[in-house]
Design a protein around this motif. Sequence first.
Motif, PDB file in Angstrom:
ATOM      1  N   LEU A  90       0.885  -1.251  -0.093  1.00 61.03           N
ATOM      2  CA  LEU A  90      -0.038   0.063  -0.207  1.00 61.03           C
ATOM      3  C   LEU A  90       0.825   1.342   0.129  1.00 61.03           C
ATOM      4  O   LEU A  90       0.697   2.151  -0.845  1.00 61.03           O
ATOM      5  N   PHE A  91       2.195   1.306   0.902  1.00 60.90           N
ATOM      6  CA  PHE A  91       2.586   2.442   0.827  1.00 60.90           C
ATOM      7  C   PHE A  91       3.667   2.582  -0.233  1.00 60.90           C
ATOM      8  O   PHE A  91       3.811   3.724  -0.798  1.00 60.90           O
ATOM      9  N   ALA A  92       3.855   1.365  -1.057  1.00 57.14           N
ATOM     10  CA  ALA A  92       4.737   1.634  -2.431  1.00 57.14           C
ATOM     11  C   ALA A  92       3.559   2.243  -3.259  1.00 57.14           C
ATOM     12  O   ALA A  92       4.323   2.829  -4.226  1.00 57.14           O
ATOM     13  N   ILE A  93       2.555   1.763  -3.156  1.00 61.00           N
ATOM     14  CA  ILE A  93       1.622   2.399  -4.368  1.00 61.00           C
ATOM     15  C   ILE A  93       1.293   3.885  -4.049  1.00 61.00           C
ATOM     16  O   ILE A  93       1.399   4.705  -4.819  1.00 61.00           O
ATOM     17  N   PHE A  94       1.371   4.330  -2.898  1.00 59.82           N
ATOM     18  CA  PHE A  94       1.150   5.858  -2.599  1.00 59.82           C
ATOM     19  C   PHE A  94       2.295   6.287  -2.941  1.00 59.82           C
ATOM     20  O   PHE A  94       2.523   7.548  -3.440  1.00 59.82           O
ATOM     21  N   GLU A  95       3.672   5.841  -2.655  1.00 56.99           N
ATOM     22  CA  GLU A  95       4.735   6.583  -3.029  1.00 56.99           C
ATOM     23  C   GLU A  95       4.972   6.675  -4.415  1.00 56.99           C
ATOM     24  O   GLU A  95       5.419   7.936  -5.275  1.00 56.99           O
ATOM     25  N   THR A  96       4.735   5.673  -5.285  1.00 59.62           N
ATOM     26  CA  THR A  96       4.651   5.779  -6.665  1.00 59.62           C
ATOM     27  C   THR A  96       3.869   6.735  -7.382  1.00 59.62           C
ATOM     28  O   THR A  96       4.049   7.481  -8.117  1.00 59.62           O
ATOM     29  N   ALA A  97       2.501   6.998  -6.937  1.00 59.67           N
ATOM     30  CA  ALA A  97       1.693   7.687  -7.406  1.00 59.67           C
ATOM     31  C   ALA A  97       1.909   9.115  -7.058  1.00 59.67           C
ATOM     32  O   ALA A  97       1.835   9.951  -7.957  1.00 59.67           O
ATOM     33  N   LEU A  98       2.417   9.484  -5.773  1.00 63.08           N
ATOM     34  CA  LEU A  98       2.878  10.818  -5.519  1.00 63.08           C
ATOM     35  C   LEU A  98       4.029  11.195  -6.349  1.00 63.08           C
ATOM     36  O   LEU A  98       3.967  12.453  -6.794  1.00 63.08           O
ATOM     37  N   MET A  99       4.930  10.238  -6.634  1.00 63.60           N
ATOM     38  CA  MET A  99       6.154  10.777  -7.601  1.00 63.60           C
ATOM     39  C   MET A  99       5.695  11.141  -9.201  1.00 63.60           C
ATOM     40  O   MET A  99       6.123  11.802  -9.504  1.00 63.60           O
ATOM     41  N   PHE A 100       4.824  10.193  -9.504  1.00 58.66           N
ATOM     42  CA  PHE A 100       4.272  10.249 -11.074  1.00 58.66           C
ATOM     43  C   PHE A 100       3.414  11.782 -10.959  1.00 58.66           C
ATOM     44  O   PHE A 100       3.212  12.402 -11.805  1.00 58.66           O
ATOM     45  N   TRP A 101       2.798  11.800  -9.961  1.00 59.69           N
ATOM     46  CA  TRP A 101       1.842  13.233  -9.750  1.00 59.69           C
ATOM     47  C   TRP A 101       2.971  14.375  -9.871  1.00 59.69           C
ATOM     48  O   TRP A 101       2.717  15.420 -10.465  1.00 59.69           O
ATOM     49  N   THR A 102       4.019  14.461  -9.089  1.00 60.53           N
ATOM     50  CA  THR A 102       4.863  15.445  -8.975  1.00 60.53           C
ATOM     51  C   THR A 102       5.580  15.552 -10.423  1.00 60.53           C
ATOM     52  O   THR A 102       5.742  16.836 -10.877  1.00 60.53           O
ATOM     53  N   ASN A 103       5.740  14.530 -11.038  1.00 62.77           N
ATOM     54  CA  ASN A 103       6.407  14.630 -12.525  1.00 62.77           C
ATOM     55  C   ASN A 103       5.538  15.288 -13.480  1.00 62.77           C
ATOM     56  O   ASN A 103       5.855  16.041 -14.184  1.00 62.77           O
ATOM     57  N   GLN A 104       4.072  14.838 -13.131  1.00 61.12           N
ATOM     58  CA  GLN A 104       3.103  15.456 -14.206  1.00 61.12           C
ATOM     59  C   GLN A 104       3.112  16.985 -13.905  1.00 61.12           C
ATOM     60  O   GLN A 104       2.634  18.089 -14.757  1.00 61.12           O
ATOM     61  N   VAL A 105       2.930  17.360 -12.640  1.00 57.94           N
ATOM     62  CA  VAL A 105       3.108  18.792 -12.020  1.00 57.94           C
ATOM     63  C   VAL A 105       4.153  19.532 -12.747  1.00 57.94           C
ATOM     64  O   VAL A 105       3.906  20.670 -13.131  1.00 57.94           O
ATOM     65  N   LEU A 106       5.541  19.056 -12.665  1.00 59.84           N
ATOM     66  CA  LEU A 106       6.506  19.629 -13.165  1.00 59.84           C
ATOM     67  C   LEU A 106       6.518  19.851 -14.388  1.00 59.84           C
ATOM     68  O   LEU A 106       6.967  20.917 -15.105  1.00 59.84           O
ATOM     69  N   GLU A 107       6.042  18.766 -15.187  1.00 58.54           N
ATOM     70  CA  GLU A 107       6.019  18.940 -16.726  1.00 58.54           C
ATOM     71  C   GLU A 107       4.908  20.369 -17.104  1.00 58.54           C
ATOM     72  O   GLU A 107       5.205  20.917 -18.020  1.00 58.54           O
ATOM     73  N   GLU A 108       3.852  20.113 -16.585  1.00 60.93           N
ATOM     74  CA  GLU A 108       2.750  20.935 -16.627  1.00 60.93           C
ATOM     75  C   GLU A 108       3.217  22.630 -16.379  1.00 60.93           C
ATOM     76  O   GLU A 108       3.008  23.570 -17.100  1.00 60.93           O
ATOM     77  N   SER A 109       3.937  22.745 -15.071  1.00 56.33           N
ATOM     78  CA  SER A 109       4.323  24.108 -14.695  1.00 56.33           C
ATOM     79  C   SER A 109       5.371  24.427 -15.875  1.00 56.33           C
ATOM     80  O   SER A 109       5.458  25.552 -16.169  1.00 56.33           O
ATOM     81  N   LEU A 110       6.197  23.792 -16.244  1.00 57.70           N
ATOM     82  CA  LEU A 110       7.385  23.940 -17.050  1.00 57.70           C
ATOM     83  C   LEU A 110       6.935  24.453 -18.451  1.00 57.70           C
ATOM     84  O   LEU A 110       7.270  25.418 -19.002  1.00 57.70           O
ATOM     85  N   SER A 111       5.681  23.784 -19.065  1.00 53.11           N
ATOM     86  CA  SER A 111       5.269  24.055 -20.134  1.00 53.11           C
ATOM     87  C   SER A 111       4.463  25.324 -20.093  1.00 53.11           C
ATOM     88  O   SER A 111       4.590  26.497 -20.916  1.00 53.11           O
ATOM     89  N   GLN A 112       3.872  25.951 -18.997  1.00 54.47           N
ATOM     90  CA  GLN A 112       3.343  27.218 -19.030  1.00 54.47           C
ATOM     91  C   GLN A 112       4.135  28.323 -18.625  1.00 54.47           C
ATOM     92  O   GLN A 112       4.090  29.289 -19.317  1.00 54.47           O
TER      93      GLN A 112
END
Length: 204
Positions: A51-73
């Motif tokens: 369960l913790f591994a799923i949360f960790e991976t999901a948060l990492m991918f979310w951060t990656n997506q946020v970084l890509e979107e922020s960089l694009s803007q």
Amino acid sequence: MFDRAKNLSSSVRAALRLGRGGRLLRRFRRSQDGVVVVEFAFVAVPFFALLFAIFETALMFWTNQVLEESLSQASRSLVTGQSQYRYTAANPAANATKFRDDVCAKAPMGLIDCAKLSVDVRTYASFAEAKTQTSGSNPVSGGTLDTNSFTYVQPQRNDIVVVRAVLDYKLFLTSWASAALANIGSGRRAIVASTAFRAEPFTP
């Protein structure tokens, strides 16, 4: 006669004791109280680890997506030429810092630690040149992160621009789950976002 009755009474008492013991044994075998607790104790550790591994991976991918979107803007100012008036310092490092701050400002809830973010803005004459130059300059190599060569080059009209952002991301878990995700040391991962575009034919 009395002895026979006494022996018979002893046999009856023994049978009764055996009967009570048998009933107790059968009741014990039929009882299911506590089984769920025992079974959960066996699976609790791997369950919570997964369960913790799923949360960790999901948060990492979310951060990656946020970084890509922020960089694009934030890169919109480079496309339209607004960067000519926004990033005007003579020192490329100062312009890189201000552009980095703009990237961080686009991220919701302060998800990106600006102190751990590095940006690189470069211009090229063609997309082929950009591909050749950037393919050999991966900031993540051999388990280390090296952003010393990152800089800021002011885009001019019709330039091919490649923008990269690298976040030194700290993983929350320090178990086998984070070990599988880490790529720049224990408990740390370099999250890389990039975008490439041609600047508009703006008037300088």
